[in-house]
Design a protein around this motif. Structure first.
Motif, mmCIF file in Angstrom:
data_model
loop_
_atom_site.group_PDB
_atom_site.id
_atom_site.type_symbol
_atom_site.label_atom_id
_atom_site.label_comp_id
_atom_site.label_asym_id
_atom_site.label_seq_id
_atom_site.Cartn_x
_atom_site.Cartn_y
_atom_site.Cartn_z
ATOM 1 N N ARG A 202 0.921 -1.236 -0.018
ATOM 2 C CA ARG A 202 -0.042 -0.065 0.047
ATOM 3 C C ARG A 202 1.047 1.034 -0.007
ATOM 4 N NH1 ARG A 202 -5.363 0.479 3.655
ATOM 5 N NH2 ARG A 202 -6.183 2.525 2.712
ATOM 6 N N GLN A 203 1.955 1.225 0.685
ATOM 7 C CA GLN A 203 3.004 2.349 0.630
ATOM 8 C C GLN A 203 3.758 2.597 -0.610
ATOM 9 O OE1 GLN A 203 2.625 -0.172 3.155
ATOM 10 N NE2 GLN A 203 1.137 1.415 4.244
ATOM 11 N N GLY A 204 3.583 1.650 -1.504
ATOM 12 C CA GLY A 204 4.474 1.679 -2.767
ATOM 13 C C GLY A 204 5.705 1.067 -2.943
ATOM 14 N N HIS A 205 6.087 0.144 -1.667
ATOM 15 C CA HIS A 205 7.421 -0.319 -1.606
ATOM 16 C C HIS A 205 7.274 -1.779 -2.056
ATOM 17 C CE1 HIS A 205 8.314 3.206 0.245
ATOM 18 N NE2 HIS A 205 7.731 2.963 1.164
ATOM 19 N N HIS A 234 -3.441 -11.127 -1.083
ATOM 20 C CA HIS A 234 -2.228 -11.507 -0.211
ATOM 21 C C HIS A 234 -2.246 -10.534 0.905
ATOM 22 C CE1 HIS A 234 0.770 -14.183 1.048
ATOM 23 N NE2 HIS A 234 1.748 -13.242 0.968
ATOM 24 N N ILE A 235 -1.894 -9.339 0.423
ATOM 25 C CA ILE A 235 -1.905 -8.214 1.744
ATOM 26 C C ILE A 235 -3.365 -7.940 1.857
ATOM 27 C CG2 ILE A 235 -1.220 -6.016 2.078
ATOM 28 C CD1 ILE A 235 1.049 -6.489 0.159
ATOM 29 N N HIS A 236 -3.911 -8.071 3.197
ATOM 30 C CA HIS A 236 -5.186 -7.776 3.482
ATOM 31 C C HIS A 236 -5.500 -6.161 3.797
ATOM 32 C CE1 HIS A 236 -6.158 -12.070 5.208
ATOM 33 N NE2 HIS A 236 -5.484 -11.884 3.967
ATOM 34 N N GLN A 237 -5.118 -5.626 2.678
ATOM 35 C CA GLN A 237 -5.396 -4.023 2.594
ATOM 36 C C GLN A 237 -5.664 -3.838 1.228
ATOM 37 O OE1 GLN A 237 -1.581 -2.247 3.587
ATOM 38 N NE2 GLN A 237 -2.138 -2.298 5.819
ATOM 39 N N ARG A 238 -7.117 -2.945 1.172
ATOM 40 C CA ARG A 238 -7.657 -2.596 -0.139
ATOM 41 C C ARG A 238 -6.786 -1.228 -0.725
ATOM 42 N NH1 ARG A 238 -12.284 -3.399 1.632
ATOM 43 N NH2 ARG A 238 -12.043 -5.657 1.294
ATOM 44 N N TYR A 239 -6.416 -1.160 -1.725
ATOM 45 C CA TYR A 239 -5.776 0.119 -2.271
ATOM 46 C C TYR A 239 -5.738 -0.147 -3.875
ATOM 47 C CZ TYR A 239 -1.562 -3.049 -1.963
ATOM 48 O OH TYR A 239 -0.690 -3.964 -2.055
ATOM 49 N N HIS A 240 -5.184 1.150 -4.220
ATOM 50 C CA HIS A 240 -5.316 1.438 -5.830
ATOM 51 C C HIS A 240 -4.046 2.134 -6.060
ATOM 52 C CE1 HIS A 240 -6.573 3.357 -9.779
ATOM 53 N NE2 HIS A 240 -5.760 2.588 -10.072
ATOM 54 N N HIS A 241 -3.123 1.794 -6.702
ATOM 55 C CA HIS A 241 -1.897 2.658 -7.278
ATOM 56 C C HIS A 241 -2.336 2.971 -8.700
ATOM 57 C CE1 HIS A 241 0.286 2.425 -3.754
ATOM 58 N NE2 HIS A 241 0.384 1.010 -3.838
ATOM 59 N N PRO A 242 -2.702 4.139 -9.060
ATOM 60 C CA PRO A 242 -2.901 4.527 -10.443
ATOM 61 C C PRO A 242 -1.616 4.197 -11.375
ATOM 62 C CG PRO A 242 -3.765 6.154 -9.005
ATOM 63 C CD PRO A 242 -2.745 5.382 -8.085
ATOM 64 N N ALA A 243 -1.867 3.947 -12.594
ATOM 65 C CA ALA A 243 -0.776 3.722 -13.663
ATOM 66 C C ALA A 243 -0.243 4.986 -13.935
ATOM 67 C CB ALA A 243 -1.415 3.069 -15.083
ATOM 68 N N GLU A 245 3.552 6.111 -16.399
ATOM 69 C CA GLU A 245 4.155 5.795 -17.868
ATOM 70 C C GLU A 245 4.820 4.181 -17.901
ATOM 71 O OE1 GLU A 245 7.370 7.571 -20.644
ATOM 72 O OE2 GLU A 245 6.084 9.146 -19.760
ATOM 73 N N ASP A 246 5.487 4.128 -16.923
ATOM 74 C CA ASP A 246 6.393 3.160 -16.473
ATOM 75 C C ASP A 246 5.684 1.850 -15.764
ATOM 76 O OD1 ASP A 246 8.305 4.459 -18.008
ATOM 77 O OD2 ASP A 246 8.830 5.555 -16.112
ATOM 78 N N ARG A 247 4.450 2.126 -15.278
ATOM 79 C CA ARG A 247 3.910 0.885 -14.476
ATOM 80 C C ARG A 247 2.492 0.854 -14.373
ATOM 81 N NH1 ARG A 247 4.331 2.922 -8.523
ATOM 82 N NH2 ARG A 247 2.334 3.806 -8.815
ATOM 83 N N PRO A 248 1.855 -0.318 -14.538
ATOM 84 C CA PRO A 248 0.367 -0.413 -14.520
ATOM 85 C C PRO A 248 -0.550 0.063 -13.263
ATOM 86 C CG PRO A 248 1.284 -2.352 -13.677
ATOM 87 C CD PRO A 248 2.605 -1.684 -13.968
ATOM 88 N N HIS A 249 -1.578 0.108 -13.625
ATOM 89 C CA HIS A 249 -2.729 0.184 -12.322
ATOM 90 C C HIS A 249 -2.303 -1.145 -11.571
ATOM 91 C CE1 HIS A 249 -5.279 3.350 -13.717
ATOM 92 N NE2 HIS A 249 -5.054 2.857 -15.022
ATOM 93 N N ILE A 250 -2.266 -0.992 -10.000
ATOM 94 C CA ILE A 250 -2.249 -2.155 -9.255
ATOM 95 C C ILE A 250 -3.170 -1.902 -8.158
ATOM 96 C CG2 ILE A 250 -0.825 -3.095 -7.523
ATOM 97 C CD1 ILE A 250 1.564 -1.710 -8.812
ATOM 98 N N PHE A 251 -4.302 -3.023 -8.309
ATOM 99 C CA PHE A 251 -5.428 -2.872 -7.370
ATOM 100 C C PHE A 251 -4.989 -4.181 -6.557
ATOM 101 C CE2 PHE A 251 -7.185 -1.140 -11.279
ATOM 102 C CZ PHE A 251 -8.006 -0.095 -10.631
ATOM 103 N N GLY A 252 -4.963 -3.666 -5.021
ATOM 104 C CA GLY A 252 -5.070 -4.862 -3.998
ATOM 105 C C GLY A 252 -6.378 -4.789 -3.637
ATOM 106 N N ALA A 253 -7.012 -6.151 -3.419
ATOM 107 C CA ALA A 253 -8.308 -6.349 -3.141
ATOM 108 C C ALA A 253 -8.675 -6.591 -1.603
ATOM 109 C CB ALA A 253 -8.963 -7.365 -3.806
ATOM 110 N N GLY A 254 -7.639 -6.463 -0.841
ATOM 111 C CA GLY A 254 -7.794 -6.795 0.451
ATOM 112 C C GLY A 254 -8.191 -8.085 0.693
#
Length: 284
Positions: A202-205, A234-243, A245-254
């Motif tokens: 969730r923190q982007g690391h 896997h990580i029990h947290q729900r979050y979204h990192h927007p895409a 230019e170099d990286r995709p969207h990342i959706f963690g479903a919690g």
């Protein structure tokens, strides 16, 4: 197009009603987590909540349902049956549903060797482009309408011991994915890649060594920009990192069925791009 994404539903049997010899030492150790750790209580309504989320497909007029692993608590046949029953007719149709295993679904060597996940969900391992399989059934591909493709990857491995829950996709699947992404049949489609382990927290690391996706960087390099998304659990947290230019969207479903934290993503795709998502709580 609309996609519902949930994860880590952890359907849990009554372990104290089962013969201890059937559980094995790994599940004996897990009884501490179930009882003292409170996992059994937190997931007591997991079947009901998963069934409610499955019904949200009709409510939102969603085109496809995605569950990114950890259907079970500890990979018992009865838990897999419970997950399949909760999903209802979705579990029969690869055009409407994608499910991949998580680390809890290969919790013991026996569950992996017997192909327990595939024995209950093998009908959902169908691929529209089977020539790109690199490891067993993975990656598998769904070509949905003209706007999207869903790709299922396997990152869950049998741990040497409970407490180690890292994931590895491996060179065979990554090589197959790289070739797949160049296939002209994917031109103009958004590509939603489903994997259990989180490529970023969730923190982007990067996640911890014992818990994270070991080849996360290699995966993300293949999927630049808003055409792509990685959907994980896997990580029990729900979050979204927007895409970027170099990286995709990342959706963690919690953890979609955990008491007090129930929920899922509703992800929108249009004109071959992933637009974003909204978090929802099941109504049932």
């Amino acid at each position: 197009m609309r996609f519902i994404h949930c994860s880590d539903v952890h359907i849990t049997d009554d372990y104290f009603a089962l013969p201890l010899r059937r559980l094995g030492w790994r599940r004996w150790m897990a009884l501490v987590e179930l009882t003292v750790g409170g996992r059994a209580k937190r997931y007591a309504r997991a079947r009901h909540v998963l069934s409610s989320i499955a019904r949200e497909v009709e409510h939102h007029a969603a085109d496809h349902f995605i569950l990114s692993g950890d259907l079970t608590a500890y990979a018992l046949d009865s838990e897999f049956r419970g997950a399949r029953e909760a999903l209802g007719s979705l579990a029969e149709d690869p055009r409407r549903c994608t499910v991949i295993p998580g680390n809890h679904d290969v919790f013991t060597p026996g569950s992996h060797q017997k192909g327990r996940f595939a024995s209950h969900f093998g009908q959902l391992l169908h691929s529209d482009l089977p020539e790109y399989r690199g490891e067993g059934a993975f990656p598998f591909v769904r070509l949905l309408g003209t706007e999207a493709a869903v790709v299922g990857l396997l990152s869950a491995r049998v741990p040497f011991t409970p407490g180690l829950s890292y994931g590895v996709i491996g060179d065979a699947q990554l090589g197959a994915l790289s070739a797949l992404l160049k296939d002209p049949r994917l031109d103009g489609r958004a590509v939603l890649v489903v994997v259990h382990h989180a490529p970023l927290t969730r923190q982007g690391h990067a996640d911890h060594w014992h818990h994270g996706l070991r080849d996360a960087e290699a995966l993300l390099r293949l999927l630049p920009g808003p055409r792509h998304a990685v959907l994980h659990g896997h990580i029990h947290q729900r979050y979204h990192h927007p895409a970027t230019e170099d990286r995709p969207h990342i959706f963690g479903a919690g953890s979609s069925t955990e008491e007090g934290r129930e929920g899922y993503w509703l992800i929108e795709v249009s004109q071959g791009r992933v637009l974003g998502g909204e978090m929802h709580t099941p109504r049932g």
